[in-house]
Design an enzyme around this catalytic site. Structure first.
Site, mmCIF file in Angstrom:
data_model
loop_
_atom_site.group_PDB
_atom_site.id
_atom_site.type_symbol
_atom_site.label_atom_id
_atom_site.label_comp_id
_atom_site.label_asym_id
_atom_site.label_seq_id
_atom_site.Cartn_x
_atom_site.Cartn_y
_atom_site.Cartn_z
ATOM 1 N N ARG A 60 0.865 -1.191 0.000
ATOM 2 C CA ARG A 60 0.000 0.000 0.000
ATOM 3 C C ARG A 60 0.900 1.240 0.000
ATOM 4 O O ARG A 60 1.742 1.392 0.884
ATOM 5 C CB ARG A 60 -0.889 -0.022 1.248
ATOM 6 N N HIS B 69 -3.068 10.872 1.004
ATOM 7 C CA HIS B 69 -2.457 10.664 2.322
ATOM 8 C C HIS B 69 -1.823 11.987 2.733
ATOM 9 O O HIS B 69 -0.606 12.094 2.927
ATOM 10 C CB HIS B 69 -1.450 9.513 2.276
ATOM 11 N N GLU C 236 -7.323 8.312 6.570
ATOM 12 C CA GLU C 236 -7.549 8.999 7.852
ATOM 13 C C GLU C 236 -8.049 10.440 7.702
ATOM 14 O O GLU C 236 -7.356 11.395 8.095
ATOM 15 C CB GLU C 236 -6.267 8.980 8.691
ATOM 16 N N ASN D 1 -7.062 1.663 10.167
ATOM 17 C CA ASN D 1 -5.764 1.941 10.767
ATOM 18 C C ASN D 1 -5.970 1.920 12.268
ATOM 19 O O ASN D 1 -6.657 2.787 12.823
ATOM 20 C CB ASN D 1 -5.232 3.311 10.342
ATOM 21 N N TYR E 96 -4.149 1.663 16.023
ATOM 22 C CA TYR E 96 -2.929 1.739 16.846
ATOM 23 C C TYR E 96 -3.206 1.521 18.326
ATOM 24 O O TYR E 96 -2.459 0.847 19.012
ATOM 25 C CB TYR E 96 -2.219 3.088 16.620
ATOM 26 N N GLU F 179 -3.338 -0.311 8.262
ATOM 27 C CA GLU F 179 -2.166 0.082 9.057
ATOM 28 C C GLU F 179 -2.297 -0.469 10.468
ATOM 29 O O GLU F 179 -3.355 -0.361 11.094
ATOM 30 C CB GLU F 179 -2.040 1.608 9.190
HETATM 31 S S1 NCW Z 1 0.185 10.137 12.965
HETATM 32 C C1 NCW Z 1 -0.778 8.895 12.538
HETATM 33 N N1 NCW Z 1 -0.249 7.862 11.834
HETATM 34 C C2 NCW Z 1 1.120 7.560 11.696
HETATM 35 C C3 NCW Z 1 1.552 8.048 10.333
HETATM 36 O O1 NCW Z 1 2.876 7.739 10.057
HETATM 37 C C4 NCW Z 1 0.701 7.514 9.203
HETATM 38 O O2 NCW Z 1 0.915 8.261 8.049
HETATM 39 C C5 NCW Z 1 -0.748 7.571 9.598
HETATM 40 O O3 NCW Z 1 -1.545 6.943 8.630
HETATM 41 C C6 NCW Z 1 1.079 6.109 11.791
HETATM 42 O O4 NCW Z 1 -0.195 5.832 11.191
HETATM 43 C C7 NCW Z 1 -0.936 7.013 11.001
HETATM 44 N N2 NCW Z 1 -2.022 8.884 12.893
HETATM 45 C C8 NCW Z 1 -2.556 9.904 13.690
HETATM 46 C C9 NCW Z 1 -3.249 9.320 14.838
HETATM 47 C C10 NCW Z 1 -3.539 10.441 15.767
HETATM 48 C C11 NCW Z 1 -4.479 9.996 16.800
HETATM 49 C C12 NCW Z 1 -4.676 11.074 17.779
HETATM 50 C C13 NCW Z 1 -5.768 10.681 18.719
HETATM 51 C C14 NCW Z 1 -5.871 11.639 19.851
HETATM 52 C C15 NCW Z 1 -6.707 11.089 20.954
#
Ligand code: NCW
Length: 455
Positions: A74, A118, A163, A287, A289, A353
């Site tokens: 991807r 993105h 996202e 995605n 985490y 992700e």
């Molecule tokens: S920063 C983020 N990420 C990282 C980035 O490298 C990637 O491009 C993104 O698709 C890893 O995966 C995603 N995501 C932002 C998440 C922020 C969540 C904040 C929640 C606050 C409560």
């Protein structure tokens, strides 16, 4: 622990985070070029000017993927490479790059999974109002059609957005991402226009013959740590259902309408928009985490990225965390997948992700008589192992999960954190651009080979 036949194993990246070559072959400026050059926005003034130099080293990177046995890769398509000012004249050299990349992937038996947005909006479109204005949605659909026209004969699955919550609320509300605006009203407008852009692009892709259309969201279970549930429901509405419900149900959650109405109003939502947004999609990209933990806290100001969360405390993690300070909670992935398959059973699920940043270090090693540097990232292996077990449990509980893509293939430009956060399963020495597969990459290769985990 074996996964279903045909389960798609892969890895993910994004254009601005890895490509570099920011001023080559007619590429225009994106909001991240502008934003990263303003002192204070990105740690140590890092930018994506060079990144992993993937633009020049893509063939080496595809060979690496092949060596790991990836079935899917991807990546994202940089809009400013294709349309340097966002609209109008197409830059053929930009399309040529993705053409070469797709051919290289296919030559190695790797299925390309492009994502069209993105976060690297052409700066010229931001100058005209960015995602806060409606026109950007139409321009995005035009861009999608241009890319499909070139790659559609070799690409089956098309993802529109990555996202949109992050693009809208970190970009236009908290301002920690490009374009760095701090305007809650603009963020709700941006969220709507991103969704509208998704719907228009999905329609254009389908009309052009795309086999599968997908949308990728950052999703997280929201857990309330006290006896209440209203606060968790509000955060869930803002982060998860603000995107899930329009795209899959053709409506906004009541909580979101109520909060947006207090932050600039709802004039930007026109009759018919939700029908456009609710295009049938084949896959929902997830995605994941970590979960979010919240509690009621009267008097607490709103979180800068979540307008309308006055009186809600976002709890700091109490257990183990990654280098991002994100909690490590694999069970959240199972909870999420099971919930999505219950609430939106019509759509297939793909983890687009999942992964973790840790403080990785190169260590000297030998392989036989040959000196070979290694990166011993057992913590990442533990993270991935735990999340794959959670994904497997969700499949056993009936979730229609089709595949899993690790974030990320390569260490890369981690947005506001610059090169300080390493998410890759392949280590990048940014001084020399040397690639060193970490222990997690070798572990992942074995997982793919046996289509599952030991034990
Ligand atoms: S920063 C983020 N990420 C990282 C980035 O490298 C990637 O491009 C993104 O698709 C890893 O995966 C995603 N995501 C932002 C998440 C922020 C969540 C904040 C929640 C606050 C409560």
């Amino acid at each position: 622990m074996v996964f279903p036949d045909g389960f798609v194993w892969g890895a993910a990246t994004a254009a601005y985070q890895i490509e570099g070559a920011a001023a080559e072959d007619g590429r225009g400026a994106s909001i991240w070029d502008t934003f990263s050059k303003v002192p204070g926005n990105v740690a140590d003034g890092h930018t994506g000017d060079v990144a992993c130099d993937h633009y020049h080293r893509y063939a080496e990177d595809v060979r690496l993927m092949d060596g790991l046995g990836l079935a899917a890769y991807r990546f994202s398509v940089a809009w400013p490479r294709i349309l340097p000012t966002g609209a109008g004249q197409v830059n053929a050299a930009g399309l040529d790059f993705y053409d070469r990349l797709v051919d290289e992937l296919l030559a190695h038996g790797i299925t390309p999974y492009p994502t069209l947005y993105h976060w690297d909006l052409p700066q010229a479109l931001e100058d005209a109002g960015g995602w806060a204005v409606r026109d950007t949605a139409a321009r995005f659909a035009d861009f999608a059609a241009v890319v499909h026209e070139r790659l559609g004969d070799r690409v089956g699955t098309w993802t529109t957005l990555n996202e949109p919550w992050v693009a809208a609320f970190l970009g236009y509300c908290s301002g920690v991402h490009a374009p760095g605006r701090r305007d809650p009203a603009a963020a709700f407008r941006a969220a709507h226009h991103l969704l509208l852009g998704h719907g228009l692009a999905a329609r254009a892709l389908r009309a052009a013959g795309a086999a599968e259309v997908a949308l990728t969201l950052n999703l997280a279970p929201v857990v309330q740590t006290d006896d209440g549930h209203e606060e968790a429901a509000r955060v869930d509405a803002l982060m998860n259902r603000q995107f899930l419900d329009p795209a899959l149900r053709g409506r906004y959650p009541e909580e979101v309408l109520e909060i947006a109405a207090r932050h600039g109003g709802l004039d930007h939502i026109r009759d018919g928009d939700l029908a456009v947004i609710q295009q049938p999609i084949d896959l929902l990209g997830i995605n994941y985490y970590n979960p979010s933990f919240v509690s009621a806290a009267p008097g607490e100001p709103a979180n800068p990225a979540f307008p309308g969360t006055e009186g809600i405390r976002f709890e700091p993690p109490t257990g183990p965390t990654t280098a991002m300070d994100w909690p490590i909670e694999p069970s959240g992935l199972e909870t999420l997948l099971v919930r999505l398959s219950r609430d939106y059973p019509e759509v297939g699920l793909l983890v687009t992700e999942n992964g973790a940043a840790f403080d990785d270090h190169l260590t000297d090693g030998v392989d036989g008589d040959v000196a070979r540097d290694r990166v011993h990232d057992d913590d990442r292996i533990g993270y991935l192992d735990g999340h794959l077990r959670a994904a497997h449990a969700a499949i056993s509980a009936g979730a229609d999960l089709r595949g899993y893509l690790v974030w990320s293939l390569l260490d890369n430009f981690e947005w506001a954190y610059g090169y300080h956060k390493r998410f890759g399963i392949v280590y990048i020495d940014f001084e020399t651009q040397r690639r060193v597969p970490k222990d997690s990459a070798l572990w992942y290769r074995d997982v793919i080979k046996r289509n599952g985990l030991m034990g």
